[in-house]
Design an enzyme around this catalytic site. Structure first.
Site, PDB file in Angstrom:
ATOM      1  CE  LYS A 170      70.563  41.842  -4.257  1.00  0.00           C
ATOM      2  NZ  LYS A 170      70.732  40.396  -3.412  1.00  0.00           N
TER       3      LYS A 170
ATOM      4  N   GLY B  27      81.607  37.046  -1.783  1.00  0.00           N
ATOM      5  CA  GLY B  27      80.831  37.930  -2.549  1.00  0.00           C
ATOM      6  C   GLY B  27      79.468  38.323  -1.911  1.00  0.00           C
ATOM      7  N   GLY B  28      78.659  39.088  -2.833  1.00  0.00           N
ATOM      8  CA  GLY B  28      77.527  39.659  -2.572  1.00  0.00           C
ATOM      9  C   GLY B  28      76.608  38.888  -1.522  1.00  0.00           C
TER      10      GLY B  28
ATOM     11  N   GLY C 162      69.297  26.908  -3.185  1.00  0.00           N
ATOM     12  CA  GLY C 162      68.852  28.411  -2.681  1.00  0.00           C
ATOM     13  C   GLY C 162      67.489  28.714  -2.933  1.00  0.00           C
TER      14      GLY C 162
ATOM     15  CE1 TYR D 142      67.553  32.241  -8.110  1.00  0.00           C
ATOM     16  CE2 TYR D 142      68.176  31.701  -5.919  1.00  0.00           C
ATOM     17  CZ  TYR D 142      67.994  32.698  -6.812  1.00  0.00           C
ATOM     18  OH  TYR D 142      67.962  33.914  -6.399  1.00  0.00           O
TER      19      TYR D 142
ATOM     20  CG  ASN E 133      66.948  42.316  -0.507  1.00  0.00           C
ATOM     21  OD1 ASN E 133      66.641  43.034   0.438  1.00  0.00           O
ATOM     22  ND2 ASN E 133      66.458  40.992  -0.634  1.00  0.00           N
TER      23      ASN E 133
ATOM     24  CB  SER F  75      60.613  38.376  -7.781  1.00  0.00           C
ATOM     25  OG  SER F  75      61.963  38.064  -7.209  1.00  0.00           O
TER      26      SER F  75
ATOM     27  CG  ASP G 181      69.961  39.279   0.346  1.00  0.00           C
ATOM     28  OD1 ASP G 181      68.901  38.695  -0.409  1.00  0.00           O
ATOM     29  OD2 ASP G 181      70.639  40.269   0.047  1.00  0.00           O
TER      30      ASP G 181
ATOM     31  N   GLY H  97      83.145  31.432  -0.125  1.00  0.00           N
ATOM     32  CA  GLY H  97      83.047  32.689  -1.035  1.00  0.00           C
ATOM     33  C   GLY H  97      82.874  33.780  -0.094  1.00  0.00           C
TER      34      GLY H  97
END
Length: 286
Positions: free
Chosen positions: A70, A133-134, A248, A229, A91, A22, A106, A131
Site C-alpha cells: 500500500k 497501524g496501517g 470488520g 473479520y 488501496n 475480493s 479504507d 492501535g
C-alpha cells in the site's frame, strides 16, 4: 511474467494474496452491473512489483492493493488523492489511458460500516482507536476530514500515536486528538467516556493465543467495532457486556464497493456484493 485471461481488467495484488475474498465480492458487483466476471488476483512480490506496474498500465483498468504494497505503489503513481497522500497508503488504483491514479477507500469503508452498524455519523463524532497501524492510519485522516470532533488513540508505542495525532492536528486543527498507552487504564476510561465508538484496529485477535489489546472491563456504554473479520476475544467480551458490536467484514464490503464506484462511475450493488462476500466467508470458515 504476469498472465491473465483477457476478460480480467481488475485485480487485487498482495504478498500473500491467495486468501483474498475480493474476487468473489467484486465479481458479484461487476456481474450485477452487466460487466461480467472481470476481477482476479495476482501474487506480486517486492521483486516483481515494478514489472507488475508496467503490466497494469498496459493491461488493466484498475487494481486493489493489500499488504505489503500500500505504500510501495506511491512512487509509481501519476497522481494521488489528498487523503491517500496524507495517510501514505493507497488501496485502489484507477488506470486512465496508462496514467495511474491512487486513492484510499479504507476510510470510506469504515465510515459506512459504522453508519450501518451503529447509525454513527462521523461529523461531530468522537472515536477511540485501538492501535496505530496501517488500518488506523488509513482511516483516521478520513474521519477528521469528515468532521470528527475528537479522535483518541491507544497504542503500545505511545510515540507512534503522538506522531499520528500531531499530523492529524496539523491538517485538521478543529479535530481534537489525544493518545495514551494500551495499559493506561485511567486515560482509556476517560477516552471511552468521551467517545461513542471504539474501533479496534490492531492485529491482536487474529490468533487465538493473542492477548486482548485492552482490559475488556473498561468497555462500558459504548459501541465496539473490530476491524478483524472474525469474532475476536475482545469483540466477544464486548458483546457479552451488552454492547453493540460489529466485525470488520462490513468495512471490507464498503471499501470494496467504493473501489468499484471509482472504477466504473456507477453506484455499487452493495447487497449483491455483501451476499457474495458473506457466502465466501462462510464457505472458508467451514
Amino acid at each position: 511474467m504476469f498472465k491473465l485471461d483477457k476478460k480480467i481488467k481488475y485485480v487485487v495484488i498482495g504478498d500473500p494474496v491467495a486468501h483474498s475474498l475480493s474476487p468473489e465480492m467484486q465479481n458479484a458487483g461487476f456481474e450485477a452491473l452487466g460487466l461480467g466476471e472481470c476481477y482476479g488476483k495476482l501474487h506480486v512480490t517486492a521483486e516483481t512489483f515494478s514489472e507488475f506496474v508496467e503490466f497494469a498500465r498496459k493491461n488493466l483498468d484498475g487494481f486493489n492493493i493489500t499488504v505489503p504494497h500500500k505504500q510501495r505503489i506511491i512512487p509509481y503513481l501519476d497522481s494521488i488523492s489528498h487523503e491517500a497522500e496524507l495517510t501514505g497508503s493507497v488501496n485502489t488504483v484507477i488506470n486512465k489511458a496508462g496514467s495511474l491514479h491512487g486513492d484510499s477507500t479504507d476510510g470510506c469503508g469504515l465510515e459506512n460500516a459504522l453508519r450501518e452498524a451503529f447509525d454513527f455519523d462521523l461529523n461531530g463524532g468522537r472515536i477511540l482507536f485501538i492501535g496505530c497501524g496501517g488500518a488506523v492510519q488509513a482511516t483516521a485522516f478520513h474521519c477528521a476530514a469528515q468532521g470528527a470532533k475528537a479522535l483518541y488513540f491507544a497504542n503500545r508505542t505511545v510515540a507512534k500515536a503522538e506522531a499520528l495525532s500531531l499530523k492529524i492536528s496539523e491538517n485538521y486543527p478543529d479535530c481534537e486528538c489525544s493518545c495514551c498507552a494500551l495499559n493506561d487504564d485511567e486515560s482509556l476510561k476517560f477516552f471511552i467516556k468521551q467517545a461513542s465508538v471504539v474501533v479496534q484496529g490492531s492485529s491482536l485477535g487474529l490468533k487465538d493465543s493473542d492477548p486482548m489489546p485492552i482490559n475488556p472491563a473498561l468497555l462500558q456504554d459504548i459501541c465496539f467495532y473490530d476491524t478483524i473479520y472474525k469474532e475476536t476475544p475482545l469483540l466477544m467480551a464486548a458483546g457479552q457486556a451488552g454492547l453493540k458490536t460489529a466485525d470488520g467484514r462490513t468495512m471490507l464490503l464498503h471499501q470494496g464497493a467504493r473501489s468499484l464506484e471509482l472504477w466504473t462511475g456507477q453506484d455499487a450493488p452493495v447487497e449483491k456484493m455483501r451476499q457474495a462476500l458473506y457466502e465466501a466467508m462462510e464457505k472458508r470458515g467451514k
